[in-house]
Design a protein around this motif. Structure first.
Motif, mmCIF file in Angstrom:
data_model
loop_
_atom_site.group_PDB
_atom_site.id
_atom_site.type_symbol
_atom_site.label_atom_id
_atom_site.label_comp_id
_atom_site.label_asym_id
_atom_site.label_seq_id
_atom_site.Cartn_x
_atom_site.Cartn_y
_atom_site.Cartn_z
ATOM 1 N N ASP A 97 0.823 -1.224 0.000
ATOM 2 C CA ASP A 97 0.000 0.000 0.000
ATOM 3 C C ASP A 97 0.852 1.267 0.000
ATOM 4 O OD1 ASP A 97 0.939 -0.662 2.580
ATOM 5 O OD2 ASP A 97 -0.557 0.652 3.497
ATOM 6 N N ILE A 98 2.154 1.138 0.225
ATOM 7 C CA ILE A 98 3.013 2.329 0.257
ATOM 8 C C ILE A 98 3.489 2.666 -1.150
ATOM 9 C CG2 ILE A 98 5.269 3.180 1.052
ATOM 10 C CD1 ILE A 98 4.608 2.112 3.770
ATOM 11 N N ASP A 99 3.182 3.913 -1.570
ATOM 12 C CA ASP A 99 3.524 4.348 -2.928
ATOM 13 C C ASP A 99 4.906 4.975 -2.994
ATOM 14 O OD1 ASP A 99 0.803 3.884 -3.817
ATOM 15 O OD2 ASP A 99 0.263 5.689 -2.691
ATOM 16 N N VAL A 100 5.258 5.653 -1.911
ATOM 17 C CA VAL A 100 6.426 6.528 -1.942
ATOM 18 C C VAL A 100 7.259 6.305 -0.686
ATOM 19 C CG1 VAL A 100 6.938 8.955 -1.462
ATOM 20 C CG2 VAL A 100 5.432 8.375 -3.370
ATOM 21 N N VAL A 101 8.587 6.265 -0.831
ATOM 22 C CA VAL A 101 9.420 6.292 0.380
ATOM 23 C C VAL A 101 10.299 7.535 0.376
ATOM 24 C CG1 VAL A 101 9.417 3.812 0.878
ATOM 25 C CG2 VAL A 101 11.193 4.756 -0.611
ATOM 26 N N ILE A 102 10.495 8.061 1.580
ATOM 27 C CA ILE A 102 11.307 9.261 1.761
ATOM 28 C C ILE A 102 12.512 8.838 2.579
ATOM 29 C CG2 ILE A 102 11.412 11.566 2.783
ATOM 30 C CD1 ILE A 102 8.046 10.120 1.839
ATOM 31 N N ILE A 103 13.701 8.924 1.976
ATOM 32 C CA ILE A 103 14.913 8.388 2.609
ATOM 33 C C ILE A 103 15.781 9.541 3.108
ATOM 34 C CG2 ILE A 103 17.019 7.030 2.222
ATOM 35 C CD1 ILE A 103 15.423 5.585 -0.054
ATOM 36 N N ALA A 104 16.007 9.599 4.412
ATOM 37 C CA ALA A 104 16.880 10.640 4.985
ATOM 38 C C ALA A 104 17.804 10.018 6.024
ATOM 39 C CB ALA A 104 16.056 11.770 5.581
ATOM 40 N N THR A 105 18.387 8.904 5.644
ATOM 41 C CA THR A 105 19.412 8.261 6.467
ATOM 42 C C THR A 105 20.745 8.951 6.167
ATOM 43 O OG1 THR A 105 19.897 6.779 4.670
ATOM 44 C CG2 THR A 105 18.265 6.022 6.275
ATOM 45 N N PRO A 106 21.815 8.615 6.904
ATOM 46 C CA PRO A 106 23.141 9.072 6.465
ATOM 47 C C PRO A 106 23.425 8.600 5.033
ATOM 48 C CG PRO A 106 23.236 8.218 8.703
ATOM 49 C CD PRO A 106 21.864 7.892 8.185
ATOM 50 N N ASP A 107 24.344 9.287 4.366
ATOM 51 C CA ASP A 107 24.588 9.100 2.928
ATOM 52 C C ASP A 107 24.934 7.656 2.547
ATOM 53 O OD1 ASP A 107 24.709 11.762 3.677
ATOM 54 O OD2 ASP A 107 26.597 12.185 2.662
ATOM 55 N N HIS A 108 25.634 6.937 3.458
ATOM 56 C CA HIS A 108 26.139 5.620 3.070
ATOM 57 C C HIS A 108 25.024 4.614 2.826
ATOM 58 C CE1 HIS A 108 25.686 5.168 7.442
ATOM 59 N NE2 HIS A 108 25.724 3.857 7.284
ATOM 60 N N TRP A 109 23.777 4.956 3.205
ATOM 61 C CA TRP A 109 22.646 4.064 2.971
ATOM 62 C C TRP A 109 21.832 4.454 1.727
ATOM 63 C CZ3 TRP A 109 21.145 -0.554 4.162
ATOM 64 C CH2 TRP A 109 21.393 -1.126 5.403
#
Ligand SMILES: NC(=O)c1ccc[n+]([C@@H]2O[C@H](COP(=O)([O-])OP(=O)(O)OC[C@H]3O[C@@H](n4cnc5c(N)ncnc54)[C@H](O)[C@@H]3O)[C@@H](O)[C@H]2O)c1
Length: 457
Positions: A97-109
């Motif tokens: 059901d999730i359309d979009v993910v917002i990624i704000a981890t440290p850069d290495h991920w």
């Protein structure tokens, strides 16, 4: 492959998966369609992103994921308890059901998570700098294109009205010919910076192994964790990539270029008394075909340039333009302007009438002398506009303002600065092949070893 086996094999390497969301087909969807979001990494920037996504009436936040429980709790509170909490991002990516993910981890991920999400048919808002290294950035572009995903990167100046004005102003030629641009970040953390905290046990509520992910295994150190990971090479690239990418992105946009030909970098960790690895004083020189750009960073003296502790200056033959997130101003050229050259100009006119040759600056010279007022900008306006631009693109399937490929070019330029710094040599860059010319040692830095199973192919 069904969804469950996708998640369980994801840890073994990046795998293909059937596209699953309502946006996966690539069809444009109606303006009233709701967009279901999952947030991965909800530290400082993840929560700033969440704040602005929640302002859209089209968004439902269904999932919050972080490997540090206090941050999960804080972000869930921001959703009035509506979102479910996770510590394993693969479970978020696995939710159909999730359309979009917002990624704000440290850069290495960023690389691993973005590629996995592309393969699962999600659209993605991922923070800058795009990737931890150039190879990962290129793999992210390839995954986005292969799976037809909308991928917006957090270089939000692209959506800022006054930055757009600046780019129009520069491209209209009103500054004259620009042969030099400068970018900078100055502050004073003297002498102790973030201090010299010893290694210790990870805090309770932190899944440290999942925080490290693709980075090498090592004992926990508090300075490598929240926010300050930026100053350690295993996870990020210091100021050169962290702040540098915002500036360089704007310069490459305004100057309509993708990459420098040559990069050199000088500096060191001369005095700051903490355990960071990145320099306290850095000067980068980027050479493009028709202009030169510098990035200057000092963290032991905050004396500003053009009244700004950070910013960009474009130096044209007819005027200088200075911009930061608060606004921009155009400073007329005071030496050799129309006024000081008037006697020559009038003589040239006379000479032209008599059919004689004219001085090089000639009678056609049209020097910008007009505008000096400051134009105000607003940093939160830029960020909200960037989020809204992404959400619109998720629906209409257009490329967003900071499309993954644009951000790959801006990020690549900043990685080249660190490669020049590490090797102590001028890097000659082939932008077409994305290769460093004639320097096998420097070329080793285009990619890195990933700790298994978090390998980006
Ligand atoms: N666009 C901007 O202006 C802007 C501003 C600040 C930071 N950033 C970017 O945002 C990113 C995060 O920076 P920050 O300052 O918020 O750092 P932060 O340390 O405050 O937040 C990072 C969060 O990611 C979490 N995390 C780490 N590994 C994870 C994993 N495997 N799964 C889920 N969560 C994980 C951490 O526990 C932490 O809560 C960086 O890439 C940074 O460059 C962008």
């Amino acid at each position: 492959m069904n969804r469950r086996s996708f998640v369980s094999s994801a840890g073994l390497g990046l795998v293909g998966a059937a596209a699953a969301t309502k946006f996966s087909s690539g069809r444009a969807l109606g303006a009233n369609e709701r967009i279901v979001c999952g947030f991965i990494g909800v530290g400082g920037m993840g929560r700033a992103n969440l704040r602005d996504f929640l302002k859209s009436k089209d968004v439902d936040v269904a999932a919050i994921c972080d490997v540090w429980q206090p941050n999960v709790d804080r972000a869930i509170q921001m959703t009035q308890g509506k979102a479910a909490g996770y510590t394993d991002f693969r479970e978020v990516i696995d939710r159909q059901d999730i359309d979009v993910v917002i990624i704000a981890t440290p850069d290495h991920w960023h690389g691993y998570m973005t590629i996995l999400a592309c393969q699962a048919g999600k659209d993605i808002y991922v923070e800058k700098p795009l990737a931890h290294n150039i190879h990962e950035g290129r793999s992210m572009v390839a995954a986005a294109r292969k799976h037809n995903r909308v991928v917006q990167v957090g270089t939000q100046q692209r959506s800022g009205r006054h930055y757009q004005e600046v780019v129009d102003f520069i491209q209209s030629g009103k500054l004259g010919k620009i042969t030099r641009a400068a970018t900078w970040n100055f502050q004073n953390e003297s002498p102790h910076g973030m201090g010299n905290l010893p290694d210790c046990e990870p805090p309770s509520g932190l899944d440290y192994d999942m925080w490290l992910g693709p980075a090498p295994e090592r004992p926990f150190n508090p300075n490598r964790f929240i926010f300050n990971f930026r100053y350690f090479w295993d996870y990020a690239g210091g100021y050169a990539t962290d702040w540098g990418v915002h500036h360089i992105d704007t310069v490459q946009w305004a100057m309509n270029v993708r990459a420098p030909q040559k990069v050199s970098a000088h500096g060191g960790k001369y005095y700051i008394q903490d355990n960071r690895e990145t320099p306290d004083t850095l000067e980068v020189i980027y050479e493009y075909p028709n202009f030169m750009l510098t990035y200057s960073n000092r963290i032991l003296n905050a004396n500003p340039l053009n009244g700004r502790s950070y910013g960009i200056a474009f130096y044209g033959t007819d005027a200088t333009l200075v911009v930061d997130r608060q606004g921009y101003e155009v400073l007329p050229e005071t030496h050799g302007t129309f006024e000081t050259l008037r006697p020559f100009y009038e003589r040239d006119l006379e000479a032209a009438k008599l059919g004689r040759s004219v001085y090089p600056w000639g009678s056609e010279r049209d020097v910008w002398t007009g505008r000096t007022e400051k134009v105000q900008g607003n940093r939160s306006e830029q960020h909200l506009a960037h989020v809204l631009n992404f959400l619109e693109c998720v629906k209409n399937r257009q490329r967003p303002a900071s499309d993954v490929e644009i951000a790959h070019y801006s990020t690549t330029t900043t990685h080249l600065a660190n490669i020049a710094f590490w090797t102590g040599r001028t890097i000659h860059w082939d932008p077409g092949k994305e290769q460093i010319k004639d320097d096998a040692e420097a070329a080793n830095y285009l990619r890195r070893e990933h700790r298994k199973p978090w390998v980006v192919a």
